[in-house]
Write a protein that holds these residues in place. Structure first.
Motif, PDB file in Angstrom:
ATOM      1  N   GLU A  54       0.847  -1.189   0.000  1.00  0.00           N
ATOM      2  CA  GLU A  54       0.000   0.000   0.000  1.00  0.00           C
ATOM      3  C   GLU A  54       0.885   1.243   0.000  1.00  0.00           C
ATOM      4  O   GLU A  54       2.009   1.232   0.498  1.00  0.00           O
ATOM      5  N   LEU A  55       0.361   2.314  -0.561  1.00  0.00           N
ATOM      6  CA  LEU A  55       1.069   3.582  -0.512  1.00  0.00           C
ATOM      7  C   LEU A  55       1.105   4.108   0.913  1.00  0.00           C
ATOM      8  O   LEU A  55       0.168   3.883   1.688  1.00  0.00           O
ATOM      9  N   PRO A  56       2.183   4.817   1.294  1.00  0.00           N
ATOM     10  CA  PRO A  56       2.176   5.484   2.600  1.00  0.00           C
ATOM     11  C   PRO A  56       0.976   6.420   2.715  1.00  0.00           C
ATOM     12  O   PRO A  56       0.581   7.057   1.735  1.00  0.00           O
ATOM     13  N   GLU A  57       0.405   6.497   3.893  1.00  0.00           N
ATOM     14  CA  GLU A  57      -0.816   7.285   4.076  1.00  0.00           C
ATOM     15  C   GLU A  57      -0.629   8.752   3.735  1.00  0.00           C
ATOM     16  O   GLU A  57      -1.571   9.412   3.284  1.00  0.00           O
ATOM     17  N   ASP A  58       0.588   9.268   3.952  1.00  0.00           N
ATOM     18  CA  ASP A  58       0.810  10.691   3.717  1.00  0.00           C
ATOM     19  C   ASP A  58       1.303  10.987   2.307  1.00  0.00           C
ATOM     20  O   ASP A  58       1.614  12.140   1.983  1.00  0.00           O
ATOM     21  N   ARG A  80       1.080  11.824  -1.502  1.00  0.00           N
ATOM     22  CA  ARG A  80       0.104  12.442  -2.398  1.00  0.00           C
ATOM     23  C   ARG A  80       0.837  13.211  -3.487  1.00  0.00           C
ATOM     24  O   ARG A  80       1.793  13.944  -3.213  1.00  0.00           O
TER      25      ARG A  80
END
Length: 254
Positions: free
Chosen positions: A229-233, A235
């Motif tokens: 998964e992509l890191p939550e932060d 963007r």
């Protein structure tokens, strides 16, 4: 031909991509076509796509700090001759063109920003570092990746923390070679002009997939990649294209 000489460099790039990747061409581009495209990219600079490589950091900061949108640049920036990127605090994508066959755009990185490890399924990608420097680590699948809920498998190391500094030649990756799975980290503020052929399209079997990598001590030069998964932060935000006008669907390459 004189008419060709009067085209902007970004128009020449579009016309060449249209000639190479348009429907009916079929298969991968030839070595001659790749050299043609690389030659055009090698001659391009940041200003050719409306970006100020030097940048007026104060100017960009004043417009981005007053914006509450996801874009790092305010609409007012579109009226400027060059887009200043030095005040960007996130990876910012400047969209130039996209069709079913190829896309053109610029990723602008602040120093230290990383684009996580990701693949380019069934795609040819040509990239030109317009300014600055970045570190690249990349892989190619050693065997067909495991399908199912989570993609993964054994991959060959192509590059490990390789430093690229502008000016340098355009790079090319292919579906199964050249470092199709890579991660990019900005050593300094930098910008990367990308041509993807064809572009990502999940419904056509070309999703953007991110991975974690784990070296295999018993197999030097190899790693196991697992879908992640992509890191939550993480963007990527957008900024307007303010370069030369692009005229599409023109048959200038005949």
């Amino acid at each position: 031909m004189d008419d060709g000489d009067r085209r902007s460099k970004v128009q020449r790039l579009y016309d060449a991509c249209d000639a190479v990747f348009s429907p009916g061409k079929g298969g991968l581009p030839t070595l001659t076509q790749i050299r043609w495209l690389r030659g055009i990219l090698d001659g391009m600079e940041a200003a050719d796509v409306g970006i100020d490589a030097g940048g007026d950091e104060g100017e960009m900061r004043s417009s981005s700090s007053s914006s509450s949108s996801d874009d790092e640049a305010s609409p007012r920036a579109a009226a400027r001759r060059l887009l200043s990127t030095r005040g960007f605090t996130r990876i910012t994508y400047v969209h130039i063109h996209e069709c079913d066959d190829f896309s053109m755009g610029v990723f602008c990185f602040p120093a230290g920003a990383t684009l996580p490890l990701h693949d380019h399924p069934h795609m040819v990608v040509l990239s030109k570092l317009l300014y600055g420097s970045m570190r690249v680590s990349s892989y190619d699948w050693d065997t067909a990746p495991r399908s199912g809920p989570r993609k993964g498998g054994l991959a060959k190391v192509v590059a490990v923390d390789e430093l690229r500094e502008a000016p340098c030649r355009a790079s090319v990756l292919f579906p199964q070679s050249g470092g199709n799975i890579h991660t990019l980290t900005a050593a300094t503020p930098c910008a990367l002009l990308d041509v993807l052929a064809p572009p990502y399209a999940e419904d056509l079997g070309r999703p953007s997939t991110y991975f974690s990598d784990m070296p295999v001590p018993s197999l030097p030069g190899f790693a196991v990649l697992e879908q992640a998964e992509l890191p939550e932060d993480f963007r990527v935000v957008g900024a307007p294209y303010v370069g030369p006008e692009l005229v599409v669907d023109m048959d200038l390459h005949d």
